[in-house]
Design a protein around this motif. Structure first.
Motif, PDB file in Angstrom:
ATOM      1  N   MET B   1       0.832  -1.202   0.000  1.00  0.00           N
ATOM      2  CA  MET B   1       0.000   0.000   0.000  1.00  0.00           C
ATOM      3  C   MET B   1       0.869   1.255   0.000  1.00  0.00           C
ATOM      4  N   ILE B   2       1.979   1.206   0.818  1.00  0.00           N
ATOM      5  CA  ILE B   2       2.929   2.324   0.791  1.00  0.00           C
ATOM      6  C   ILE B   2       3.506   2.384  -0.620  1.00  0.00           C
ATOM      7  N   GLY B   3       3.587   3.543  -1.156  1.00  0.00           N
ATOM      8  CA  GLY B   3       4.017   3.683  -2.551  1.00  0.00           C
ATOM      9  C   GLY B   3       2.831   4.043  -3.408  1.00  0.00           C
ATOM     10  N   ILE B   4       1.697   3.456  -3.071  1.00  0.00           N
ATOM     11  CA  ILE B   4       0.470   3.818  -3.778  1.00  0.00           C
ATOM     12  C   ILE B   4      -0.138   5.027  -3.070  1.00  0.00           C
ATOM     13  N   LEU B   5      -0.172   4.918  -1.747  1.00  0.00           N
ATOM     14  CA  LEU B   5      -0.658   6.036  -0.922  1.00  0.00           C
ATOM     15  C   LEU B   5       0.452   6.401   0.060  1.00  0.00           C
ATOM     16  N   THR B   6       0.610   7.664   0.366  1.00  0.00           N
ATOM     17  CA  THR B   6       1.640   8.075   1.323  1.00  0.00           C
ATOM     18  C   THR B   6       1.172   7.762   2.741  1.00  0.00           C
ATOM     19  N   SER B   7       2.113   7.760   3.682  1.00  0.00           N
ATOM     20  CA  SER B   7       1.718   7.463   5.066  1.00  0.00           C
ATOM     21  C   SER B   7       0.761   8.533   5.594  1.00  0.00           C
ATOM     22  N   ASP B   8       0.942   9.759   5.147  1.00  0.00           N
ATOM     23  CA  ASP B   8       0.035  10.840   5.551  1.00  0.00           C
ATOM     24  C   ASP B   8      -1.377  10.567   5.020  1.00  0.00           C
ATOM     25  N   GLU B   9      -1.437  10.161   3.753  1.00  0.00           N
ATOM     26  CA  GLU B   9      -2.752   9.852   3.155  1.00  0.00           C
ATOM     27  C   GLU B   9      -3.405   8.674   3.873  1.00  0.00           C
ATOM     28  N   ILE B  10      -2.596   7.703   4.219  1.00  0.00           N
ATOM     29  CA  ILE B  10      -3.150   6.518   4.900  1.00  0.00           C
ATOM     30  C   ILE B  10      -3.752   6.910   6.250  1.00  0.00           C
ATOM     31  N   GLU B  11      -3.051   7.740   6.979  1.00  0.00           N
ATOM     32  CA  GLU B  11      -3.579   8.178   8.283  1.00  0.00           C
ATOM     33  C   GLU B  11      -4.902   8.921   8.117  1.00  0.00           C
ATOM     34  N   LYS B  12      -4.943   9.796   7.135  1.00  0.00           N
ATOM     35  CA  LYS B  12      -6.179  10.541   6.888  1.00  0.00           C
ATOM     36  C   LYS B  12      -7.317   9.589   6.517  1.00  0.00           C
ATOM     37  N   LEU B  13      -7.009   8.647   5.633  1.00  0.00           N
ATOM     38  CA  LEU B  13      -8.050   7.707   5.194  1.00  0.00           C
ATOM     39  C   LEU B  13      -8.543   6.842   6.348  1.00  0.00           C
ATOM     40  N   LYS B  14      -7.616   6.431   7.207  1.00  0.00           N
ATOM     41  CA  LYS B  14      -8.029   5.602   8.355  1.00  0.00           C
ATOM     42  C   LYS B  14      -9.023   6.351   9.224  1.00  0.00           C
ATOM     43  N   SER B  15      -8.730   7.623   9.455  1.00  0.00           N
ATOM     44  CA  SER B  15      -9.631   8.380  10.324  1.00  0.00           C
ATOM     45  C   SER B  15     -10.995   8.585   9.657  1.00  0.00           C
ATOM     46  N   ILE B  16     -10.999   8.790   8.346  1.00  0.00           N
ATOM     47  CA  ILE B  16     -12.283   8.955   7.642  1.00  0.00           C
ATOM     48  C   ILE B  16     -13.066   7.641   7.644  1.00  0.00           C
ATOM     49  N   LEU B  17     -12.377   6.562   7.309  1.00  0.00           N
ATOM     50  CA  LEU B  17     -13.063   5.266   7.208  1.00  0.00           C
ATOM     51  C   LEU B  17     -13.664   4.842   8.539  1.00  0.00           C
ATOM     52  N   LYS B  18     -12.940   5.152   9.618  1.00  0.00           N
ATOM     53  CA  LYS B  18     -13.431   4.798  10.947  1.00  0.00           C
ATOM     54  C   LYS B  18     -14.745   5.524  11.256  1.00  0.00           C
ATOM     55  N   LEU B  19     -14.853   6.725  10.748  1.00  0.00           N
ATOM     56  CA  LEU B  19     -16.085   7.493  10.981  1.00  0.00           C
ATOM     57  C   LEU B  19     -17.233   7.061  10.055  1.00  0.00           C
ATOM     58  N   ILE B  20     -16.877   6.715   8.826  1.00  0.00           N
ATOM     59  CA  ILE B  20     -17.920   6.308   7.868  1.00  0.00           C
ATOM     60  C   ILE B  20     -18.502   4.947   8.235  1.00  0.00           C
ATOM     61  N   LEU B  21     -17.621   4.009   8.467  1.00  0.00           N
ATOM     62  CA  LEU B  21     -18.052   2.622   8.712  1.00  0.00           C
ATOM     63  C   LEU B  21     -17.433   2.087  10.003  1.00  0.00           C
ATOM     64  N   PRO B  22     -17.876   2.592  11.153  1.00  0.00           N
ATOM     65  CA  PRO B  22     -17.332   2.050  12.414  1.00  0.00           C
ATOM     66  C   PRO B  22     -17.768   0.594  12.586  1.00  0.00           C
ATOM     67  N   THR B  23     -16.985  -0.151  13.320  1.00  0.00           N
ATOM     68  CA  THR B  23     -17.275  -1.580  13.505  1.00  0.00           C
ATOM     69  C   THR B  23     -18.690  -1.805  14.042  1.00  0.00           C
ATOM     70  N   GLY B  24     -19.074  -1.017  15.039  1.00  0.00           N
ATOM     71  CA  GLY B  24     -20.447  -1.072  15.554  1.00  0.00           C
ATOM     72  C   GLY B  24     -20.746  -2.326  16.347  1.00  0.00           C
ATOM     73  N   ASP B  25     -21.998  -2.416  16.814  1.00  0.00           N
ATOM     74  CA  ASP B  25     -22.404  -3.541  17.668  1.00  0.00           C
ATOM     75  C   ASP B  25     -22.380  -4.865  16.924  1.00  0.00           C
ATOM     76  N   ARG B  26     -22.487  -4.820  15.623  1.00  0.00           N
ATOM     77  CA  ARG B  26     -22.542  -6.071  14.864  1.00  0.00           C
ATOM     78  C   ARG B  26     -21.150  -6.631  14.592  1.00  0.00           C
ATOM     79  N   GLU B  27     -20.143  -5.886  15.106  1.00  0.00           N
ATOM     80  CA  GLU B  27     -18.746  -6.345  14.997  1.00  0.00           C
ATOM     81  C   GLU B  27     -18.351  -6.692  13.567  1.00  0.00           C
ATOM     82  N   MET B  28     -18.719  -5.822  12.672  1.00  0.00           N
ATOM     83  CA  MET B  28     -18.309  -5.992  11.273  1.00  0.00           C
ATOM     84  C   MET B  28     -16.817  -5.673  11.158  1.00  0.00           C
ATOM     85  N   PRO B  29     -16.151  -6.199  10.139  1.00  0.00           N
ATOM     86  CA  PRO B  29     -14.725  -5.898   9.962  1.00  0.00           C
ATOM     87  C   PRO B  29     -14.497  -4.390   9.829  1.00  0.00           C
TER      88      PRO B  29
END
Lengths: 531, 136
Positions: B1-29
């Motif tokens: 993944m590194i090389g495709i996305l920078t570490s800065d981009e990855i951190e930003k994406l992780k924070s966005i993804l966590k907000l969009i699709l949190p694991t929730g009570d159903r314990e989804m991946p």
């Protein structure tokens, strides 16, 4: 083995071309078929991969303008509320169709006589009946006899299972006293002709790896090729040609490497669907046919009919497992099929029950409609949606109108430089009223079946699969392109066998009827040439 | 993944993804699993990478820490964000771990079929008894 001097050249290897190739392969004729696509490899169909649904947004999209595969040609449909859908390969659009396989009704062939609109066909249901039966046998069709909406239909495999969803909807229809019947499905429920039976996976619309769905690459083509038909793939026809006397003599096409080739033939059969066929005829200009082949009346490309589609979706509280089983084949209602003028329109429509979509389609449409949130409640709402939705597609009979057309777009070309097809289409007032009626009635049955809520819209954009009427059949050479035997009034030996010859559109999916017509026309051809 | 996305981009994406699709009570991946399964030969994944870069260019990491931050960003970048979310959903719901957890019947590549019950065909009794409804 390459056939150098065929008697018959078939253009297009889809639903109609395959049926025609098989039918004529029963004779001593030498037959070549040119197809711009190639054979599909069922092992590579999306449903063999975890990302199957995502591929609907890419190489298996219904629109050639999105796929942009080498086999595709562009279609300018910006002047139409309905986008054109097709697939170009051996098997044509049957590769992606749902397999919903009802026949036209007897009344569909005489709408002028019954309702004073459009025209009667020069043939009727009973002329086609033996060909419907033969086609069902060749394709493999499942269903249930006894449907009061049709003359007797027999010889089908056991119908596709209804499941929990089907029972719930059946009770809804019964509560209202409306007709419903298990779908006529071009999907086999029993192993047949080396094909596996349906195992209820669901993603029929991205190709069926089991071969349970009756696409013509697994039905007619293996037999036609065994009987000696030469099927040349990746060959795109540019124009059908005439000699110095104006007599039909073959076609010019581009092979896989882009070489321009000529194929001679005494008889040319065109089976490129209601868009591809007029495109090819209009592009076949010569000093004898300056407006395009067989187009002295100017009717080639006119009277395009597309079946505007309405959609109603119901969300149910209970888990109906609606995402399991063939997506488009469950049941249909033809309660509102025949004309009742008190409804404010003539002719009618079919309600085609649709099983729930897969996870991606469920979630994306839910998020875009704001029914499924992003954030903490996302997964809970997805859980309460997936498998609990039921769809109804309302297939509206649109009537032929001269201003609905396929023409050539000289500013847009395919990879061989051939002009694209351009669509100009507007819904008639009759179609709009019918669509609105169908949506209201579909909501009514959803609520009767116990839906918590419904959503509805129409016409649905990317649903222009049913391409009909653009080279209509008729007895009078002044208002039709081909005669009642499918042969051009103007060009001896030129036959059209696809849904472009339809005089009216009926209110059902056209695949069964267009294949029956192809078989019917080929038998007339055999009679003419005493084969 | 590194090389495709920078570490800065990855951190930003992780924070966005966590907000969009949190694991929730159903314990989804967790949604960040899509960052670990990027396949550059897959056209949907390459579109996701392109869209991710567009989104990441428009935000600072500290900007997106809460749902409220995300809503503000969404309002200001509605079109780009909507297309990005669609691509996230396509890739997330194509993942075999997610499909397995959804319990939606047989999961591709479909080694087994699905059971669908026949249904009660006697429900057709009243339809059958109505008689012919087609015009001859």
């Amino acid at each position: 083995m390459k056939i150098e001097n065929p008697d018959v050249l078939i253009i297009g290897a889809g639903a109609a071309g395959a049926a025609a190739a098989w039918s004529l392969s029963q004779t001593s004729l030498k037959i070549v078929c040119l197809e711009q696509g190639s054979f599909m490899n069922p092992e590579e169909y999306p449903s063999t991969k975890a990302g199957w649904e995502a591929m609907k947004y890419d190489n298996f999209n219904v629109s050639p303008n999105v796929r942009k595969l080498p086999s595709d040609y562009p279609i300018n449909d910006t002047e139409s509320p309905i986008g054109i859908a097709n697939f170009n390969a051996v098997g044509g659009s049957t590769i992606l169709y749902s397999g919903h396989f009802p026949r036209f009704h007897p009344s569909d062939f005489k709408v002028k006589e019954l309702d004073g609109v459009a025209d009667n066909w020069p043939i009727n249901y009973y002329d086609l009946e033996p060909y419907f039966t033969l086609n069902d046998k060749m394709m493999g069709v499942s269903g249930l006899s006894g449907d009061p909406a049709y003359p007797t239909i027999e010889g089908m495999f056991q119908h596709i299972p209804l499941g929990e969803m089907g029972e719930v909807m059946a009770k809804g229809f019964n509560k209202l006293g409306w007709h419903w019947w298990p779908s006529y499905s071009a999907i086999i429920t029993k192993e047949y002709m080396h094909r596996g039976k349906c195992i209820n996976l669901g993603p029929c619309n991205t190709g069926c790896p089991q071969g349970a769905k009756s696409s013509t690459d697994v039905t007619y083509w293996p037999l036609a090729v065994k009987n000696g038909v030469e099927l040349r793939t990746k060959c795109r026809v540019r124009e059908i040609t005439v000699d110095n006397l104006g007599k039909l003599n073959g076609a010019i096409y581009y092979d896989e490497k882009g070489n321009e080739c000529f194929q001679s033939a005494k008889i040319v059969i065109v089976a490129c669907n209601g868009v591809g066929t007029p495109r090819l005829l209009l592009n076949s200009k010569s000093k004898y046919f300056p407006e395009g082949l067989a187009n002295r009346t100017g009717l080639v490309g006119k009277n395009l009919m597309l079946h505007p589609l309405g959609y109603v979706e119901g969300l149910f509280e209970q888990d109906l497992k609606s995402n399991l089983g063939p997506h488009g084949c469950l049941m249909q209602s033809q309660e509102f099929y025949e004309t009742d003028k008190t409804r404010g329109f003539v002719r009618g429509y079919t309600m085609q029950l649709l099983r729930g979509p897969g996870p991606i389609e469920t979630v994306i449409s839910g998020v875009n409609r704001r029914d499924i949130p992003l954030g903490p409640k996302h997964h809970e709402v997805v859980h309460k949606t997936l498998g609990r939705t039921v769809g109804i597609g309302i297939i509206v009979e649109d009537l032929p109108e001269l201003h609905n057309t396929v023409s050539l777009d000289l500013d847009m070309t395919d990879s061989n430089g051939i002009p694209a097809a351009k669509i100009n289409y507007v819904l008639s007032e009759n179609s709009k009223k019918m669509l609105a009626h169908g949506i209201e009635k579909s909501k009514e049955v959803m609520m009767a079946a116990g839906a918590q809520k419904t959503i509805s819209f129409g016409p649905v954009r990317n649903t222009g699969w049913h391409l009909m009427g653009t080279a209509r059949m008729g007895v009078d050479p002044n208002n039709s392109v081909v005669n009642q035997f499918g042969e051009s009034h103007e060009v001896e030996g030129l036959y059209l066998v696809d849904s472009s010859v339809f005089v009216t559109s009926g209110g059902v999916n056209p695949a069964s009827t267009l294949q029956a017509i192809a078989l019917y026309i080929c038998d007339r051809l055999k009679e003419k040439f005493k084969l | 993944m590194i090389g495709i996305l920078t570490s800065d981009e990855i951190e930003k994406l992780k924070s966005i993804l966590k907000l969009i699709l949190p694991t929730g009570d159903r314990e989804m991946p967790e949604a960040e699993l899509i960052l670990h399964s990027i396949d550059v030969t897959n056209p949907n994944h390459t579109k996701f990478v392109e869209l991710s870069k567009v989104i990441c260019n428009k935000i600072d990491l500290i900007q997106i820490q809460s749902e409220e931050d995300l809503n503000q960003f969404k309002k200001a970048n509605f079109r780009d964000f909507s297309v990005f979310v669609n691509m996230v959903l396509i890739i997330y719901y194509s993942n075999i771990k997610v499909l397995s957890k959804l319990e939606v019947g047989s999961v591709p590549p479909f080694p087994e079929g699905n059971f669908v019950k026949e249904g009660d065909i006697y429900l057709l009794e009243q339809v059958f008894l109505k008689g012919e409804i087609y015009v001859k």
